[in-house]
Design an enzyme around this catalytic site. Structure first.
Site, PDB file in Angstrom:
ATOM      1  N   SER A 156       0.804  -1.225   0.000  1.00 39.14           N
ATOM      2  CA  SER A 156       0.000   0.000   0.000  1.00 39.14           C
ATOM      3  C   SER A 156       0.838   1.276   0.000  1.00 39.14           C
ATOM      4  O   SER A 156       0.347   2.331  -0.395  1.00 39.14           O
ATOM      5  CB  SER A 156      -0.929   0.021   1.214  1.00 39.14           C
ATOM      6  OG  SER A 156      -0.179  -0.089   2.416  1.00 39.14           O
TER       7      SER A 156
ATOM      8  N   ASP B 280      -3.396   8.327   7.637  1.00 34.85           N
ATOM      9  CA  ASP B 280      -4.243   7.406   8.390  1.00 34.85           C
ATOM     10  C   ASP B 280      -3.356   6.603   9.329  1.00 34.85           C
ATOM     11  O   ASP B 280      -2.171   6.909   9.494  1.00 34.85           O
ATOM     12  CB  ASP B 280      -5.095   6.522   7.465  1.00 34.85           C
ATOM     13  CG  ASP B 280      -4.270   5.549   6.630  1.00 34.85           C
ATOM     14  OD1 ASP B 280      -3.093   5.302   6.950  1.00 34.85           O
ATOM     15  OD2 ASP B 280      -4.823   5.007   5.644  1.00 34.85           O
TER      16      ASP B 280
ATOM     17  N   HIS C  92      -0.395   4.932   7.068  1.00 33.18           N
ATOM     18  CA  HIS C  92       0.204   5.528   5.881  1.00 33.18           C
ATOM     19  C   HIS C  92       0.499   7.008   6.074  1.00 33.18           C
ATOM     20  O   HIS C  92      -0.284   7.734   6.684  1.00 33.18           O
ATOM     21  CB  HIS C  92      -0.735   5.341   4.676  1.00 33.18           C
ATOM     22  CG  HIS C  92      -1.126   3.916   4.463  1.00 33.18           C
ATOM     23  ND1 HIS C  92      -2.334   3.419   4.896  1.00 33.18           N
ATOM     24  CD2 HIS C  92      -0.461   2.885   3.873  1.00 33.18           C
ATOM     25  CE1 HIS C  92      -2.411   2.124   4.580  1.00 33.18           C
ATOM     26  NE2 HIS C  92      -1.288   1.784   3.967  1.00 33.18           N
TER      27      HIS C  92
END
Length: 353
Positions: free
Chosen positions: A43, A317, A320
């Site tokens: 991610s 978040d 991340h």
């Protein structure tokens, strides 16, 4: 005199047009000579591949407020804006590198590079596999499909040129260590911590060797960031992957970025990097907004909190970093000091074509 002035105006007009055409051709020529960028990972690097697969909610960032800063809409990037590969592409004079699974991609777009990364992916095929993500080995298979496409459309010689000049950016590992703590993972419990780390390193090395076998020679690698309580701090230790492969593979060049040290420095000296908050996320819920609820709602109520100024935050978040932090990381990877990136930086790898 009027006729002469008119004639001069016509000559000036044509001269301007010719210079403009030459300028465009020059820029186009320079652009096509740039080394391509191929991206593998999770991610941290996924620019939208998971938008096109049926995966679990936490592995998709296709809801607002993701993407709010730069794109003004969610693109599938796990941040408020651009990710590290987006900035690296910019520094290398490349367009944004598209996700492999994006519909409508063409060979011409892929000659600048392709992003194969998938949120939730790991070096091990077992990592988040029940939730349907694209593990590192499958990303290599997708790269092989792109190579086949190049050969069919461009021929063997041009394919070899693109692949040999390209830079291969890889970030993997955190999900391999997080996943076993969230499920009853027998492949983790049946092995010692050191053995488990060896499996992750071994699979990562196999993929790098696979890219090398196809023709890749220049690799940018991020080691793992701060995962203080998991057994994988040295997953990307250069003595265990980079130096090992450099000894075995002729022409292999790598740039290893010490994400752990850089992240620690930013967290310990936030004001130096323009941050007011380095522990609490901008978007999420629960303690430190660490729960993965950013962007999701239950019925008519919002299940998450959102900060007022994302530029104050190192993390967007719970897992991340923000676009601002991503840009700072990309700058260090591009031409940062030798104690953070080496033996080459990415700028050198792109210039060494």
């Amino acid at each position: 005199m009027a006729n002469i002035d008119g004639f001069r105006s016509i000559i000036l007009l044509f001269s301007t047009i010719i210079l403009s055409i030459n300028s465009i051709n020059c820029e186009r020529s320079l652009l096509t000579k740039q080394a391509a960028l191929f991206v593998f990972g999770d991610s941290v690097f996924d620019v939208g591949n998971n938008n096109y697969i049926n995966t679990f909610r936490a592995a998709q960032a296709n809801v607002w407020p993701y993407g709010q800063t730069t794109f003004k809409f969610p693109t599938g990037r796990n941040s408020d804006g651009r990710l590290i590969p987006d900035f690296i592409a910019e520094y290398a004079w490349l367009p944004l590198i598209p996700p492999y699974l994006q519909p409508g991609n063409s060979v011409n777009q892929f000659t600048y590079g392709v992003n194969f990364a998938s949120a939730g992916a790991g070096a091990l095929i077992e990592t988040y596999q029940p939730q349907n993500v694209i593990p590192l080995g499958s990303q290599l298979n997708n790269f092989k499909n792109v190579e086949k496409m190049f050969k069919e459309k461009l021929g063997d010689a041009e394919t070899k040129r693109i692949i040999s000049r390209a830079v291969y950016l890889i970030q993997i590992g955190p999900n391999d260590y997080f996943y076993p703590f969230s499920v009853n993972a027998s492949h983790f419990q049946s092995n010692s911590k050191d053995k488990f780390v060896d499996y992750v390193i071994g699979n990562t090395t196999t993929v790098i060797e696979g890219i090398y076998k196809i023709g890749g020679r220049k690799f940018g690698i991020m080691n793992m960031g701060r995962l203080d309580c998991v057994p994988g701090m040295l997953t990307m230790d250069p003595t265990r992957i980079g130096s090992y492969l450099q000894r075995r593979l002729p022409g292999f060049k790598y740039s290893l970025f010490d994400s752990y040290t850089a992240g620690t420095e930013a967290m310990e000296n936030p004001t130096k990097y323009g941050f007011k908050e380095v522990k609490k996320a901008c978007c999420g819920s629960g303690p430190f907004r660490g729960s993965s609820t950013c962007g999701y709602r239950s019925g008519t109520s919002r299940d998450f909190e959102l900060c007022e100024n994302v530029n104050d935050y190192m993390f967007f978040d719970g897992s991340h970093t923000s676009e601002k932090a991503n840009q700072q990381t990309a700058e260090l990877m591009w031409d940062g000091p030798s104690d953070l990136v080496g033996p080459y930086n990415l700028k050198t790898l792109f210039q060494n074509i």
